[in-house]
Design a protein around this motif. Structure first.
Motif, PDB file in Angstrom:
ATOM      1  N   VAL A 362      17.597 -27.878   8.124  1.00 34.27           N
ATOM      2  CA  VAL A 362      18.381 -27.614   6.916  1.00 34.27           C
ATOM      3  C   VAL A 362      17.687 -26.624   5.994  1.00 34.27           C
ATOM      4  N   GLN A 363      16.390 -26.803   5.821  1.00 34.53           N
ATOM      5  CA  GLN A 363      15.657 -25.992   4.859  1.00 34.53           C
ATOM      6  C   GLN A 363      15.015 -24.784   5.539  1.00 34.53           C
ATOM      7  N   ARG A 364      15.078 -23.659   4.878  1.00 34.49           N
ATOM      8  CA  ARG A 364      14.483 -22.440   5.417  1.00 34.49           C
ATOM      9  C   ARG A 364      13.095 -22.263   4.818  1.00 34.49           C
ATOM     10  N   TYR A 365      12.094 -22.227   5.668  1.00 36.60           N
ATOM     11  CA  TYR A 365      10.726 -22.031   5.211  1.00 36.60           C
ATOM     12  C   TYR A 365      10.320 -20.584   5.439  1.00 36.60           C
ATOM     13  N   ALA A 366       9.719 -19.983   4.441  1.00 40.00           N
ATOM     14  CA  ALA A 366       9.252 -18.605   4.545  1.00 40.00           C
ATOM     15  C   ALA A 366       8.284 -18.326   3.411  1.00 40.00           C
ATOM     16  N   PRO A 367       7.275 -17.489   3.642  1.00 37.71           N
ATOM     17  CA  PRO A 367       6.342 -17.136   2.560  1.00 37.71           C
ATOM     18  C   PRO A 367       7.067 -16.456   1.411  1.00 37.71           C
ATOM     19  N   VAL A 368       6.459 -16.493   0.241  1.00 40.57           N
ATOM     20  CA  VAL A 368       7.057 -15.909  -0.942  1.00 40.57           C
ATOM     21  C   VAL A 368       7.325 -14.425  -0.708  1.00 40.57           C
ATOM     22  N   ALA A 369       8.511 -13.988  -1.119  1.00 40.00           N
ATOM     23  CA  ALA A 369       8.939 -12.611  -0.831  1.00 40.00           C
ATOM     24  C   ALA A 369       8.096 -11.572  -1.548  1.00 40.00           C
ATOM     25  N   THR A 370       7.509 -11.927  -2.682  1.00 44.26           N
ATOM     26  CA  THR A 370       6.747 -10.945  -3.445  1.00 44.26           C
ATOM     27  C   THR A 370       5.493 -10.475  -2.715  1.00 44.26           C
ATOM     28  N   GLY A 371       5.052 -11.214  -1.725  1.00 45.29           N
ATOM     29  CA  GLY A 371       3.897 -10.784  -0.945  1.00 45.29           C
ATOM     30  C   GLY A 371       4.290 -10.171   0.382  1.00 45.29           C
ATOM     31  N   ALA A 372       5.594 -10.037   0.623  1.00 50.64           N
ATOM     32  CA  ALA A 372       6.079  -9.512   1.901  1.00 50.64           C
ATOM     33  C   ALA A 372       7.116  -8.426   1.649  1.00 50.64           C
ATOM     34  N   PRO A 373       6.683  -7.186   1.365  1.00 51.79           N
ATOM     35  CA  PRO A 373       7.624  -6.088   1.090  1.00 51.79           C
ATOM     36  C   PRO A 373       8.276  -5.588   2.379  1.00 51.79           C
ATOM     37  N   ALA A 374       9.141  -6.409   2.947  1.00 54.23           N
ATOM     38  CA  ALA A 374       9.694  -6.126   4.277  1.00 54.23           C
ATOM     39  C   ALA A 374      10.423  -4.794   4.336  1.00 54.23           C
ATOM     40  N   ALA A 375      11.357  -4.577   3.386  1.00 54.30           N
ATOM     41  CA  ALA A 375      12.148  -3.347   3.422  1.00 54.30           C
ATOM     42  C   ALA A 375      11.268  -2.119   3.221  1.00 54.30           C
ATOM     43  N   ALA A 376      10.318  -2.210   2.308  1.00 56.96           N
ATOM     44  CA  ALA A 376       9.437  -1.075   2.040  1.00 56.96           C
ATOM     45  C   ALA A 376       8.587  -0.751   3.264  1.00 56.96           C
ATOM     46  N   VAL A 377       8.072  -1.765   3.941  1.00 54.54           N
ATOM     47  CA  VAL A 377       7.237  -1.513   5.115  1.00 54.54           C
ATOM     48  C   VAL A 377       8.069  -0.940   6.252  1.00 54.54           C
ATOM     49  N   THR A 378       9.325  -1.372   6.369  1.00 53.14           N
ATOM     50  CA  THR A 378      10.202  -0.785   7.381  1.00 53.14           C
ATOM     51  C   THR A 378      10.354   0.718   7.152  1.00 53.14           C
ATOM     52  N   GLU A 379      10.545   1.124   5.901  1.00 57.23           N
ATOM     53  CA  GLU A 379      10.639   2.550   5.577  1.00 57.23           C
ATOM     54  C   GLU A 379       9.303   3.249   5.791  1.00 57.23           C
ATOM     55  N   LEU A 380       8.224   2.564   5.463  1.00 57.71           N
ATOM     56  CA  LEU A 380       6.895   3.160   5.621  1.00 57.71           C
ATOM     57  C   LEU A 380       6.593   3.444   7.083  1.00 57.71           C
ATOM     58  N   ARG A 381       6.962   2.545   7.954  1.00 62.95           N
ATOM     59  CA  ARG A 381       6.697   2.737   9.387  1.00 62.95           C
ATOM     60  C   ARG A 381       7.449   3.948   9.938  1.00 62.95           C
ATOM     61  N   LYS A 382       8.591   4.246   9.353  1.00 59.49           N
ATOM     62  CA  LYS A 382       9.346   5.422   9.801  1.00 59.49           C
ATOM     63  C   LYS A 382       8.588   6.723   9.535  1.00 59.49           C
ATOM     64  N   LEU A 383       7.705   6.697   8.537  1.00 59.60           N
ATOM     65  CA  LEU A 383       6.948   7.892   8.182  1.00 59.60           C
ATOM     66  C   LEU A 383       5.779   8.135   9.134  1.00 59.60           C
ATOM     67  N   ASN A 384       5.416   7.112   9.921  1.00 60.43           N
ATOM     68  CA  ASN A 384       4.363   7.241  10.926  1.00 60.43           C
ATOM     69  C   ASN A 384       3.051   7.721  10.308  1.00 60.43           C
ATOM     70  N   LEU A 385       2.629   7.026   9.264  1.00 59.45           N
ATOM     71  CA  LEU A 385       1.395   7.378   8.565  1.00 59.45           C
ATOM     72  C   LEU A 385       0.287   6.394   8.940  1.00 59.45           C
ATOM     73  N   SER A 386      -0.953   6.804   8.759  1.00 63.53           N
ATOM     74  CA  SER A 386      -2.073   5.938   9.124  1.00 63.53           C
ATOM     75  C   SER A 386      -3.026   5.658   7.969  1.00 63.53           C
ATOM     76  N   ARG A 387      -2.819   6.312   6.823  1.00 62.67           N
ATOM     77  CA  ARG A 387      -3.736   6.124   5.692  1.00 62.67           C
ATOM     78  C   ARG A 387      -2.912   5.847   4.436  1.00 62.67           C
ATOM     79  N   VAL A 388      -2.670   4.551   4.213  1.00 60.80           N
ATOM     80  CA  VAL A 388      -1.807   4.114   3.113  1.00 60.80           C
ATOM     81  C   VAL A 388      -2.640   3.296   2.130  1.00 60.80           C
ATOM     82  N   PHE A 389      -2.567   3.661   0.867  1.00 59.22           N
ATOM     83  CA  PHE A 389      -3.247   2.915  -0.200  1.00 59.22           C
ATOM     84  C   PHE A 389      -2.318   1.781  -0.629  1.00 59.22           C
ATOM     85  N   ASN A 390      -2.703   0.546  -0.288  1.00 56.59           N
ATOM     86  CA  ASN A 390      -1.798  -0.592  -0.498  1.00 56.59           C
ATOM     87  C   ASN A 390      -2.280  -1.523  -1.586  1.00 56.59           C
TER      88      ASN A 390
END
Length: 493
Positions: A362-390
């Motif tokens: 019934v309950q959905r368990y998942a880490p807090v969204a503020t520590g998981a920028p899923a959409a941003a990382v998806t866009e970042l991976r498209k750029l194919n970069l290797s040196r990201v200041f996070n």
């Protein structure tokens, strides 16, 4: 005769307080399971565990960052990471929550069992409730939770030997080996052998003190050897020392900060109430037990994450003297399981399994969204970069997504200087630090919190283009042609 018969009828159900405590703790914390996932660390902990399972080896160098890639790094909590990885592979985040909550329930049951033999039930429940309140801020699905039942069982064994004025059983040594593979906190278990042993030796008759000293010394040496039964051997001890030597970098991490008496939290209230009770009731303790309790208090006040040490270990040290003061004698061990007890255990086990499946579905368990920028990382991976200041809090999620980090939760790897420089740069305490780090590390893009000071500054700095932004994270891409401002003309007088 009637009273005797009644007591005998109830005897099969005596000693069940630890069981009830374990069941209640499991049910309550599983229902509130997302509270255990409010920290982003489980992302990288599971990633490391998965790597260990895939490679049938433990890491010895960094493979997750580009700033420290190839530098020596070991994981003193490798076994806990493997267990979390298996739980995640089996049932997703629900499996992670079940594993953490089960460890917490066992911890409280072991603590209750120890106290229940030395204190009245009311006092035991008060200690257990206080312990839960103190531990709550640091209760997260991380390796230290899996190590807590081992810590309590280990120290309970040492304190039992102290209470009986004898040497601890060598059967405790497997607990030390297990603890050393679960979490770096095993060093505390080694350190406690000294003061607890001194108390036991001090209260031994003079004629037997030399023999008792030898037995405790042999046990201490054996425990030290057992702590080295890890894939890293002696290096596990050295790694724990490196973490404690991080100095000012630790103050940047919330759980490593000292207690703050500007507000009345569970830790502050507990310390004040305990002090008031000691003064009011005139509670006295043997000298070495005072040293132990004061040591636990000091640890908790120095680093708030150590509140669990005070919560779980101080009651073990206090139980026997308090029980003697109120005239409560040691209770005999619980009777052998009867058919009634067996049916009770079976019924409770089935209820817990049912609760797990019902809430898990019934309950959905998942880490807090503020520590998981899923959409941003998806866009970042498209750029194919290797040196990201996070951002520091994004490091765990980046590891899970296979993006090399500038910095992440493995503080001992990055060291004091880089941790402090990164904090001052991202928070603009020292704005020049931001541009120095971006230049020195040849940063191609930044992935920072949208509301951070560094993000607001990069919005207005030429040479950096905002390519993605949402409520959690913003990406700025280094682009020499990006213009955000034009310097005003200055007219000569």
């Amino acid at each position: 005769m009637s009273a005797t018969h009644s007591a005998e009828a109830r005897r099969p159900l005596q000693g069940l307080l630890p069981l009830w405590v374990g069941v209640v703790v499991y049910a309550l914390w599983f229902a509130a399971g997302n509270a255990l996932l409010r920290d982003p660390d489980p992302y990288w902990q599971i990633a490391v565990g998965r790597w260990i399972l895939d490679h049938h080896a433990v890491p010895t160098t960094d493979i997750y960052s580009f700033t420290m890639y190839g530098q020596p790094w070991i994981s003193t909590q490798w076994l806990a990471q493997v267990l979390y990885a298996i739980a995640y592979a089996s049932a997703g985040w629900t499996g992670v929550v079940v594993l953490a909550v089960a460890a917490l329930a066992v911890t409280m049951a072991v603590l209750t069992r120890f106290l229940d033999r030395r204190l009245p039930a009311t006092a035991t429940i008060i200690f257990v409730a206080t312990a839960l309140a103190l531990m709550t801020p640091h209760l997260m699905a991380r390796p230290h939770v899996l190590a807590m039942p081992v810590m309590v069982a280990w120290v309970a064994g040492l304190v039992t030997a102290m209470d009986r004025k004898t040497a601890p059983s060598f059967w405790l040594l497997p607990l030390m080996a297990l603890w050393a593979n679960l979490h770096g906190g095993f060093v505390l278990g080694l350190m406690l052998i000294g003061p607890i042993g001194i108390d036991a030796i001090w209260h031994t008759p003079a004629s037997a003190q030399r023999k008792m000293l030898l037995r405790w010394a042999l046990f201490g040496i054996a425990a030290l050897a057992a702590s080295c039964v890890t894939p890293y051997g002696w290096d596990s001890l050295l790694a724990s020392r490196r973490i404690l030597n991080l100095g000012e970098a630790l103050a940047l991490i919330g759980e490593w900060r000292p207690a703050n008496f500007d507000h009345a939290g569970p830790l502050e209230l507990t310390v004040l109430v305990a002090f008031a009770l000691a003064v009011w009731r005139g509670i006295t303790l043997p000298p070495m037990r005072i040293v132990l309790v004061m040591g636990f208090v000091f640890m908790a006040l120095s680093h708030v994450r150590n509140a669990e040490v005070l919560a779980l270990l101080a009651p073990l040290v206090l139980a026997r003297p308090l029980g003697e003061r109120i005239g409560f004698l040691d209770q005999p061990a619980a009777p052998a399981p009867s058919s009634l007890r067996g049916w009770l255990f079976t019924g409770l086990a089935l209820c817990l399994i049912a609760i797990t499946f019902v809430l898990g579905s019934v309950q959905r368990y998942a880490p807090v969204a503020t520590g998981a920028p899923a959409a941003a990382v998806t866009e970042l991976r498209k750029l194919n970069l290797s040196r990201v200041f996070n951002d520091y809090d994004f490091g765990g999620y980046l590891i899970a997504r296979g993006v090399p980090t500038f910095i992440d939760g493995r503080t001992e790897l990055f060291g004091t200087k880089l941790m402090v420089d990164h904090n001052n740069a991202s928070g603009l305490m020292e704005p020049d630090n931001l541009f120095r780090l971006l230049k020195d590390y040849d940063i191609e893009a930044t992935l920072l919190r949208t509301q951070s000071a560094a993000t607001k500054l990069l919005d207005r700095v030429d040479g950096w283009e905002k390519v993605y932004s949402d409520d959690i994270a913003t990406i700025h891409l280094r682009k020499p042609g990006a213009l955000h401002s034009v310097a005003p003309a200055v007219k000569a007088n």
